[in-house]
Design a protein around this motif. Structure first.
Motif, mmCIF file in Angstrom:
data_model
loop_
_atom_site.group_PDB
_atom_site.id
_atom_site.type_symbol
_atom_site.label_atom_id
_atom_site.label_comp_id
_atom_site.label_asym_id
_atom_site.label_seq_id
_atom_site.Cartn_x
_atom_site.Cartn_y
_atom_site.Cartn_z
ATOM 1 N N ARG A 1 6.568 3.939 1.909
ATOM 2 C CA ARG A 1 6.667 5.367 2.178
ATOM 3 C C ARG A 1 7.890 5.907 1.453
ATOM 4 O O ARG A 1 8.953 5.283 1.460
ATOM 5 C CB ARG A 1 6.796 5.639 3.678
ATOM 6 C CG ARG A 1 5.626 5.145 4.509
ATOM 7 C CD ARG A 1 4.326 5.805 4.175
ATOM 8 N NE ARG A 1 4.389 7.216 4.530
ATOM 9 C CZ ARG A 1 3.505 8.116 4.182
ATOM 10 N NH1 ARG A 1 2.464 7.781 3.444
ATOM 11 N NH2 ARG A 1 3.630 9.363 4.545
ATOM 12 N N GLY A 2 7.722 7.054 0.813
ATOM 13 C CA GLY A 2 8.833 7.701 0.136
ATOM 14 C C GLY A 2 9.513 8.683 1.068
ATOM 15 O O GLY A 2 8.859 9.368 1.846
ATOM 16 N N LEU A 3 10.824 8.715 0.999
ATOM 17 C CA LEU A 3 11.599 9.658 1.805
ATOM 18 C C LEU A 3 12.336 10.615 0.880
ATOM 19 O O LEU A 3 12.983 10.195 -0.074
ATOM 20 C CB LEU A 3 12.624 8.924 2.672
ATOM 21 C CG LEU A 3 12.099 8.030 3.773
ATOM 22 C CD1 LEU A 3 13.261 7.323 4.469
ATOM 23 C CD2 LEU A 3 11.295 8.827 4.775
ATOM 24 N N ARG B 1 9.006 2.321 -8.759
ATOM 25 C CA ARG B 1 9.987 1.484 -8.070
ATOM 26 C C ARG B 1 9.308 0.459 -7.178
ATOM 27 O O ARG B 1 9.733 -0.698 -7.123
ATOM 28 C CB ARG B 1 10.963 2.382 -7.316
ATOM 29 C CG ARG B 1 11.815 3.140 -8.351
ATOM 30 C CD ARG B 1 12.648 4.273 -7.827
ATOM 31 N NE ARG B 1 13.489 3.871 -6.748
ATOM 32 C CZ ARG B 1 13.678 4.632 -5.663
ATOM 33 N NH1 ARG B 1 13.085 5.796 -5.555
ATOM 34 N NH2 ARG B 1 14.468 4.222 -4.710
ATOM 35 N N ALA B 2 8.235 0.852 -6.500
ATOM 36 C CA ALA B 2 7.491 -0.094 -5.657
ATOM 37 C C ALA B 2 6.834 -1.173 -6.527
ATOM 38 O O ALA B 2 6.788 -2.343 -6.129
ATOM 39 C CB ALA B 2 6.434 0.648 -4.841
ATOM 40 N N ALA B 3 6.354 -0.800 -7.700
ATOM 41 C CA ALA B 3 5.676 -1.749 -8.601
ATOM 42 C C ALA B 3 6.623 -2.851 -9.067
ATOM 43 O O ALA B 3 6.170 -3.948 -9.400
ATOM 44 C CB ALA B 3 5.086 -1.011 -9.800
ATOM 45 N N ARG B 4 7.913 -2.589 -9.068
ATOM 46 C CA ARG B 4 8.884 -3.621 -9.441
ATOM 47 C C ARG B 4 9.125 -4.616 -8.310
ATOM 48 O O ARG B 4 9.698 -5.677 -8.531
ATOM 49 C CB ARG B 4 10.208 -2.982 -9.865
ATOM 50 C CG ARG B 4 10.101 -2.190 -11.147
ATOM 51 C CD ARG B 4 11.458 -1.810 -11.733
ATOM 52 N NE ARG B 4 12.409 -1.294 -10.760
ATOM 53 C CZ ARG B 4 12.746 -0.010 -10.631
ATOM 54 N NH1 ARG B 4 12.207 0.897 -11.404
ATOM 55 N NH2 ARG B 4 13.640 0.353 -9.737
ATOM 56 N N LEU B 5 8.686 -4.270 -7.095
ATOM 57 C CA LEU B 5 8.960 -5.106 -5.926
ATOM 58 C C LEU B 5 7.801 -5.995 -5.509
ATOM 59 O O LEU B 5 7.991 -6.929 -4.730
ATOM 60 C CB LEU B 5 9.343 -4.208 -4.732
ATOM 61 C CG LEU B 5 10.542 -3.289 -4.933
ATOM 62 C CD1 LEU B 5 10.703 -2.373 -3.721
ATOM 63 C CD2 LEU B 5 11.807 -4.099 -5.178
ATOM 64 N N VAL B 6 6.599 -5.676 -5.986
ATOM 65 C CA VAL B 6 5.408 -6.399 -5.533
ATOM 66 C C VAL B 6 4.572 -6.859 -6.722
ATOM 67 O O VAL B 6 4.779 -6.418 -7.849
ATOM 68 C CB VAL B 6 4.546 -5.526 -4.582
ATOM 69 C CG1 VAL B 6 5.325 -5.167 -3.312
ATOM 70 C CG2 VAL B 6 4.043 -4.276 -5.263
ATOM 71 N N GLY C 1 -3.350 4.345 -2.030
ATOM 72 C CA GLY C 1 -4.418 4.852 -1.179
ATOM 73 C C GLY C 1 -4.425 6.366 -1.204
ATOM 74 O O GLY C 1 -3.469 7.005 -0.776
ATOM 75 N N VAL C 2 -5.491 6.935 -1.731
ATOM 76 C CA VAL C 2 -5.618 8.393 -1.809
ATOM 77 C C VAL C 2 -6.403 8.847 -0.583
ATOM 78 O O VAL C 2 -7.589 8.566 -0.453
ATOM 79 C CB VAL C 2 -6.307 8.832 -3.126
ATOM 80 C CG1 VAL C 2 -6.400 10.351 -3.186
ATOM 81 C CG2 VAL C 2 -5.555 8.276 -4.340
ATOM 82 N N ALA C 3 -5.707 9.549 0.295
ATOM 83 C CA ALA C 3 -6.297 9.967 1.565
ATOM 84 C C ALA C 3 -7.183 11.189 1.399
ATOM 85 O O ALA C 3 -6.874 12.098 0.631
ATOM 86 C CB ALA C 3 -5.189 10.275 2.574
ATOM 87 N N ILE C 4 -8.266 11.191 2.135
ATOM 88 C CA ILE C 4 -9.185 12.328 2.100
ATOM 89 C C ILE C 4 -8.495 13.566 2.658
ATOM 90 O O ILE C 4 -8.436 14.590 2.004
ATOM 91 C CB ILE C 4 -10.481 12.006 2.881
ATOM 92 C CG1 ILE C 4 -11.262 10.956 2.096
ATOM 93 C CG2 ILE C 4 -11.304 13.263 3.097
ATOM 94 C CD1 ILE C 4 -12.494 10.429 2.787
ATOM 95 N N LEU D 1 0.852 -1.177 0.000
ATOM 96 C CA LEU D 1 0.000 0.000 0.000
ATOM 97 C C LEU D 1 0.893 1.234 0.000
ATOM 98 O O LEU D 1 1.792 1.347 0.839
ATOM 99 C CB LEU D 1 -0.888 -0.002 1.246
ATOM 100 C CG LEU D 1 -1.641 1.290 1.574
ATOM 101 C CD1 LEU D 1 -2.617 1.658 0.460
ATOM 102 C CD2 LEU D 1 -2.360 1.149 2.913
ATOM 103 N N TYR D 2 0.665 2.135 -0.952
ATOM 104 C CA TYR D 2 1.382 3.414 -0.989
ATOM 105 C C TYR D 2 0.355 4.507 -0.755
ATOM 106 O O TYR D 2 -0.415 4.859 -1.640
ATOM 107 C CB TYR D 2 2.093 3.582 -2.338
ATOM 108 C CG TYR D 2 2.851 4.887 -2.489
ATOM 109 C CD1 TYR D 2 3.703 5.364 -1.497
ATOM 110 C CD2 TYR D 2 2.724 5.646 -3.641
ATOM 111 C CE1 TYR D 2 4.398 6.554 -1.648
ATOM 112 C CE2 TYR D 2 3.423 6.838 -3.801
ATOM 113 C CZ TYR D 2 4.267 7.277 -2.801
ATOM 114 O OH TYR D 2 4.953 8.457 -2.950
#
Length: 166
Positions: A94-96, A25-30, A36-39, A7-8
């Motif tokens: 989470r991106g840093l 980059r996350a899509a290559r790992l999973v 998840g688009v937060a309100i 979940l991103y």
């Protein structure tokens, strides 16, 4: 073997090249990535929730096709770990961007681990060309008449300029 699901989460107001870098980059790992688009009304969003979901869906299509990862975009409210459970996510991405991000993210990861130890938090560093980009700065630059073309993808650029009346 079950699908590796991550979940991103974010507000994505607007989605930036930095967000898309982390998503790719996350899509290559999973096998499956839920965005998840937060309100998050407290941040005073430029775009309505439905608009943000629509824009993110459009901007990630190419990433899904390129990586073979199943990418879903879903709105959410409430506790992040609760939404992670609902999505079947084993990890939160989470991106840093900078050291200042790390302090906040480290605390949030610790709290989330206490709330649900089965969900891991994984940090991805922003790439060098995107580490300084933030949605807040993009909105401010756009509202003040600056050029945001190098910070956001074309559809987001068009929609953001229209939203700020340019």
């Amino acid at each position: 073997m079950s699908a590796r699901t991550a979940l991103y989460p974010g507000t994505f107001d607007p989605v930036t090249n930095g967000h898309l870098d982390v998503i790719a980059r996350a899509a290559r790992l999973v096998d499956r990535l839920v965005i998840g688009v937060a309100i998050n009304i407290g941040k005073g969003p430029l775009f309505a929730l439905e608009e943000r979901v629509e824009i993110v869906e459009a901007e990630v299509r190419d990433i899904a096709a390129r990586t073979g990862c199943r990418i879903e975009v879903r709105p959410f409210t409430g506790l992040l770990v609760g939404f992670a459970r609902e999505c079947g996510a084993q990890m939160i991405v989470r991106g840093l961007r900078a050291v200042t991000d790390f302090d906040y993210e480290f605390q949030m990861a610790g709290m989330n681990a206490r709330l649900d130890s089965a969900v891991e938090t994984v940090f991805l560093m922003a790439s060098e060309r995107n580490h300084f980009i933030s949605s807040r700065f993009v909105k401010e630059i756009a509202q003040l008449g600056g050029d945001i073309g190098s910070f956001v993808p074309p559809l987001t650029l068009e929609r953001t300029l229209a939203k700020v009346g340019r």
